[in-house]
Design a protein around this motif. Structure first.
Motif, PDB file in Angstrom:
ATOM      1  N   ALA A 118      44.010   9.090  34.113  1.00 36.30           N
ATOM      2  CA  ALA A 118      45.407   9.523  34.098  1.00 36.30           C
ATOM      3  C   ALA A 118      45.525  10.928  34.680  1.00 36.30           C
ATOM      4  CB  ALA A 118      45.957   9.495  32.673  1.00 36.30           C
ATOM      5  N   HIS A 119      46.552  11.151  35.457  1.00 35.22           N
ATOM      6  CA  HIS A 119      46.835  12.486  35.993  1.00 35.22           C
ATOM      7  C   HIS A 119      47.268  13.374  34.823  1.00 35.22           C
ATOM      8  CE1 HIS A 119      48.932  15.706  38.120  1.00 35.22           C
ATOM      9  NE2 HIS A 119      48.286  15.331  39.209  1.00 35.22           N
ATOM     10  N   PRO A 120      46.949  14.670  34.851  1.00 39.75           N
ATOM     11  CA  PRO A 120      47.377  15.548  33.757  1.00 39.75           C
ATOM     12  C   PRO A 120      48.893  15.573  33.549  1.00 39.75           C
ATOM     13  CG  PRO A 120      45.755  16.668  35.125  1.00 39.75           C
ATOM     14  CD  PRO A 120      46.097  15.369  35.812  1.00 39.75           C
ATOM     15  N   ALA A 133      43.271  -0.107  35.124  1.00 41.85           N
ATOM     16  CA  ALA A 133      42.383   0.593  36.068  1.00 41.85           C
ATOM     17  C   ALA A 133      41.559   1.654  35.336  1.00 41.85           C
ATOM     18  CB  ALA A 133      43.195   1.224  37.191  1.00 41.85           C
ATOM     19  N   ILE A 134      42.187   2.346  34.408  1.00 41.35           N
ATOM     20  CA  ILE A 134      41.471   3.350  33.612  1.00 41.35           C
ATOM     21  C   ILE A 134      40.415   2.668  32.746  1.00 41.35           C
ATOM     22  CG2 ILE A 134      41.719   5.017  31.728  1.00 41.35           C
ATOM     23  CD1 ILE A 134      44.555   5.636  32.981  1.00 41.35           C
ATOM     24  N   ASP A 135      40.802   1.607  32.067  1.00 45.45           N
ATOM     25  CA  ASP A 135      39.867   0.892  31.193  1.00 45.45           C
ATOM     26  C   ASP A 135      38.669   0.333  31.951  1.00 45.45           C
ATOM     27  OD1 ASP A 135      41.444   1.463  29.003  1.00 45.45           O
ATOM     28  OD2 ASP A 135      42.319  -0.558  28.869  1.00 45.45           O
ATOM     29  N   ALA A 136      38.875  -0.076  33.220  1.00 44.45           N
ATOM     30  CA  ALA A 136      37.790  -0.645  34.020  1.00 44.45           C
ATOM     31  C   ALA A 136      36.982   0.418  34.754  1.00 44.45           C
ATOM     32  CB  ALA A 136      38.361  -1.655  35.016  1.00 44.45           C
ATOM     33  N   LEU A 191      38.541  -7.884  34.673  1.00 38.34           N
ATOM     34  CA  LEU A 191      39.767  -7.583  33.959  1.00 38.34           C
ATOM     35  C   LEU A 191      40.896  -8.287  34.672  1.00 38.34           C
ATOM     36  CD1 LEU A 191      40.289  -3.845  33.025  1.00 38.34           C
ATOM     37  CD2 LEU A 191      40.938  -5.832  31.710  1.00 38.34           C
ATOM     38  N   ALA A 192      41.685  -9.065  33.980  1.00 38.49           N
ATOM     39  CA  ALA A 192      42.872  -9.680  34.567  1.00 38.49           C
ATOM     40  C   ALA A 192      44.071  -9.128  33.830  1.00 38.49           C
ATOM     41  CB  ALA A 192      42.804 -11.195  34.437  1.00 38.49           C
ATOM     42  N   HIS A 246      52.145   0.718  38.143  1.00 32.85           N
ATOM     43  CA  HIS A 246      52.808   0.207  36.949  1.00 32.85           C
ATOM     44  C   HIS A 246      51.966   0.692  35.761  1.00 32.85           C
ATOM     45  CE1 HIS A 246      53.977  -2.562  33.803  1.00 32.85           C
ATOM     46  NE2 HIS A 246      55.099  -2.750  34.485  1.00 32.85           N
ATOM     47  N   PRO A 247      52.583   1.162  34.673  1.00 36.84           N
ATOM     48  CA  PRO A 247      51.795   1.695  33.553  1.00 36.84           C
ATOM     49  C   PRO A 247      50.714   0.745  33.024  1.00 36.84           C
ATOM     50  CG  PRO A 247      54.085   2.284  33.279  1.00 36.84           C
ATOM     51  CD  PRO A 247      54.025   1.336  34.456  1.00 36.84           C
ATOM     52  N   GLU A 248      50.989  -0.546  32.982  1.00 33.38           N
ATOM     53  CA  GLU A 248      49.972  -1.490  32.497  1.00 33.38           C
ATOM     54  C   GLU A 248      48.825  -1.623  33.496  1.00 33.38           C
ATOM     55  OE1 GLU A 248      51.588  -5.195  31.065  1.00 33.38           O
ATOM     56  OE2 GLU A 248      53.235  -4.141  30.081  1.00 33.38           O
TER      57      GLU A 248
END
Length: 172
Positions: free
Chosen positions: A123-125, A115-118, A5-6, A108-110
């Motif tokens: 995400a924290h609650p 990181a979530i996608d990979a 992922l880049a 950073h949100p992106e």
């Protein structure tokens, strides 16, 4: 791990490239305290993480200001600017390491989404509780040195996002 992922992020973030994480995502609680379920830390990896983070300029390790007892906060000293104050949950703490080896960090949100996608984070609650927390994530416990390298890159990304100060990419 052939898939990479880049992410090219706006100037307030940086380019982050990391592999897809192998294996199933650890289960986590859905509330606070937000912890992993059934994951044991690798003490040597946690120690190495703390050693490297302690070398970041203007970072002091100590008791967390916002997490569970036993967690180690990554605090910015007063001489380090805070470029994203809205992303900090408390004090000058940009991330903290839990006793189970996982971390909470402001990204950073992106970068957080990548990181979530990979498969490296969830995400924290509270990530949707106020503006600025959109990139607040739990980064899963690293289980080997290759995972530790990716986790440390995410921690460096958190430092850069919150402080606005770039760190050189460090090779172990």
């Amino acid at each position: 791990m052939a898939s990479l992922l880049a992410l090219s992020a706006p100037a307030s973030a940086q380019t982050v490239t990391f592999p897809m994480r192998d294996g199933a995502r650890p289960d986590t609680t859905t509330g606070v305290p937000h912890v992993q379920i059934g994951v044991l830390p690798v003490p040597e990896l946690s120690e190495e993480m703390l050693r490297q983070v302690a070398e970041f300029p203007g970072v002091v390790l100590g008791a967390t200001r916002v997490s569970l007892p036993g967690a180690v906060g990554f605090q910015l000293t007063r001489d380090v600017p805070i470029a994203q104050p809205q992303a900090i949950v408390g004090g000058r703490e940009f991330a903290h390491l839990h006793p189970d080896g996982s971390l909470h960090a402001a990204l950073h949100p992106e970068t957080a989404l990548a990181a979530i996608d990979a498969g490296w984070a969830v995400a924290h609650p509270w990530a949707d509780q106020r503006p600025g927390w959109e990139g607040f994530v739990m980064i899963y416990t690293p289980l080997d040195e290759a995972e530790l390298d990716v986790v440390l890159r995410l921690v460096r990304s958190s430092y850069t996002f919150v402080s606005g100060q770039s760190l050189p990419e460090k090779q172990r």
